[in-house]
Design a protein around this motif. Sequence first.
Motif, PDB file in Angstrom:
ATOM      1  N   ASP A  40       0.929  -1.039  -0.072  1.00 43.02           N
ATOM      2  CA  ASP A  40       0.000  -0.132  -0.153  1.00 43.02           C
ATOM      3  C   ASP A  40       0.944   1.306  -0.151  1.00 43.02           C
ATOM      4  N   ARG A  41       1.799   1.275   0.644  1.00 45.27           N
ATOM      5  CA  ARG A  41       2.819   2.397   0.891  1.00 45.27           C
ATOM      6  C   ARG A  41       3.479   2.704  -0.385  1.00 45.27           C
ATOM      7  N   GLU A  42       3.908   1.405  -1.359  1.00 46.28           N
ATOM      8  CA  GLU A  42       4.518   1.800  -2.502  1.00 46.28           C
ATOM      9  C   GLU A  42       3.339   2.189  -3.594  1.00 46.28           C
ATOM     10  N   LEU A  43       2.417   1.775  -3.510  1.00 47.21           N
ATOM     11  CA  LEU A  43       1.303   2.248  -4.300  1.00 47.21           C
ATOM     12  C   LEU A  43       0.953   3.737  -4.081  1.00 47.21           C
ATOM     13  N   GLU A  44       0.751   4.178  -2.905  1.00 48.34           N
ATOM     14  CA  GLU A  44       0.735   5.539  -2.435  1.00 48.34           C
ATOM     15  C   GLU A  44       1.715   6.390  -3.003  1.00 48.34           C
ATOM     16  N   GLY A  45       3.145   6.009  -2.763  1.00 49.42           N
ATOM     17  CA  GLY A  45       4.201   6.458  -3.685  1.00 49.42           C
ATOM     18  C   GLY A  45       3.978   6.711  -4.917  1.00 49.42           C
ATOM     19  N   LYS A  46       3.534   5.797  -5.750  1.00 49.05           N
ATOM     20  CA  LYS A  46       3.231   6.134  -6.883  1.00 49.05           C
ATOM     21  C   LYS A  46       2.265   7.031  -7.329  1.00 49.05           C
ATOM     22  N   PHE A  47       1.080   7.113  -6.750  1.00 48.47           N
ATOM     23  CA  PHE A  47       0.293   8.006  -6.828  1.00 48.47           C
ATOM     24  C   PHE A  47       0.599   9.513  -6.529  1.00 48.47           C
ATOM     25  N   ARG A  48       1.417   9.517  -5.579  1.00 49.35           N
ATOM     26  CA  ARG A  48       1.728  10.798  -5.240  1.00 49.35           C
ATOM     27  C   ARG A  48       2.796  11.439  -6.339  1.00 49.35           C
ATOM     28  N   GLU A  49       3.549  10.552  -6.816  1.00 50.50           N
ATOM     29  CA  GLU A  49       4.656  10.899  -7.847  1.00 50.50           C
ATOM     30  C   GLU A  49       3.846  11.455  -9.130  1.00 50.50           C
TER      31      GLU A  49
END
Length: 440
Positions: free
Chosen positions: A404-413
Amino acid sequence: MHATEVFGAYAESFEKQTLPHEVLHHAKRAVVDWYAALYSGLSTPPLAQLSTILEEDIGRGSATLPDGRHASARTAALFNGTAAHAAEVDDSFKDAMYHPGAATIAAALAVAQARKRSGSDFLRSVILGYEISTRIGVVLGRAHYKYWHNTGTVGAFGAAAAAGLGFGLSRIQFAHALATVGTFSAGLQQAFRMDSMSKPLHAGRAAEAGVFAADMARHGTTGSLDILDGDAGFGRAMSDGPDWSGVGSTLGEIFNITRLTFKNHIGCGHAFPAIDATLALMAEHHLQASDIRTVSVATYGPALDIACYAQPRTENEARFSIPFVIATAILHGSVRQAAYSSGRLADAEMRAMMARVTAVVDPELDLAFPKQRSARVEIETMDGRRHVWLQKDRKGDPELPLSDRELEGKFRELVAPVIGNREAGDLLARIWSLDSVIAM
């Protein structure tokens, strides 16, 4: 029953089914990834052109575009579905060789907004669209994927299923919506075998077709219920006459939405196992670009068919070029948004590294496709050493999932540069709490 009727019966029961928390959570993950793809696609050329063409249709209706403008459900589905596929960062379901999110979520959202559905209703529509369309894609198999772009063809069924639930169709209306959308389903792989802007429009038109077919069914339009399994139906015309008898056997028991691939790189997903393997070799052996004499990639056939550009001339071709993405990974350590900036393609060092990359089909890896997307990379160094890495699964596949954290990182990027950090954070929080949203 025909396959469309099997799905209609399931849709009727699905409305009342209590969904496991895990399934709802994976649906939210799909929506997070869809918004990342949506916003990153807005700056691509087809979207500016589409906005101009749709000018007369924008400004009225109850659905919305990313900039807040109103539109009809069909127009919003077309625009948002196109945007969500345009930057090549959207999700996939590998067994069906298909990007389900772009069209399915665009259609689900457009109808949910138009009908003032709750966040929970929206999620339920998303899930149903994924469950039905991925099963259609699996049955159609590799024979369909030889010529057809599943995101356009199978995606139309995902959109129709999602929209059908959003419109509250009856069992038979739902079956007719799928029957009608089957006659709209299209999208040829030749559209991206040369430089072209057509590919993302496949997803947009699939989303639009799904909303349209479901709305027509709501008003009484009927279709041929044997559109999938009939003698002149979808399976025979666009595949190798597959067996549809078990298409619904695991509905409600196995949820395909829990087994999605979320892209960890940007570009054609068929090149990703080779990128992963290259990065792993560079890290394990502490290699620098100057150490590398040759890079040999062995992978499955469709990877070479689709990521086919040996000498890409444009940003779009670069997204479908194994030599380009491998050279980018070697020279820059990642293949993200910056990989496709205007200077990269013309860079002399990039071109020199691309010339050192070759790719071939490995029969064993090809046999495992589509259930497994693998690549074997061998790097030969200037001093004659050879290093080999077999990447069985891609980072982001269900076997190696993004957290989830990696997915959120992609989202924010991908989202924050478009709408701002604060707005991106607010949108992310809203997605994770969709269960409590009263009206979309």
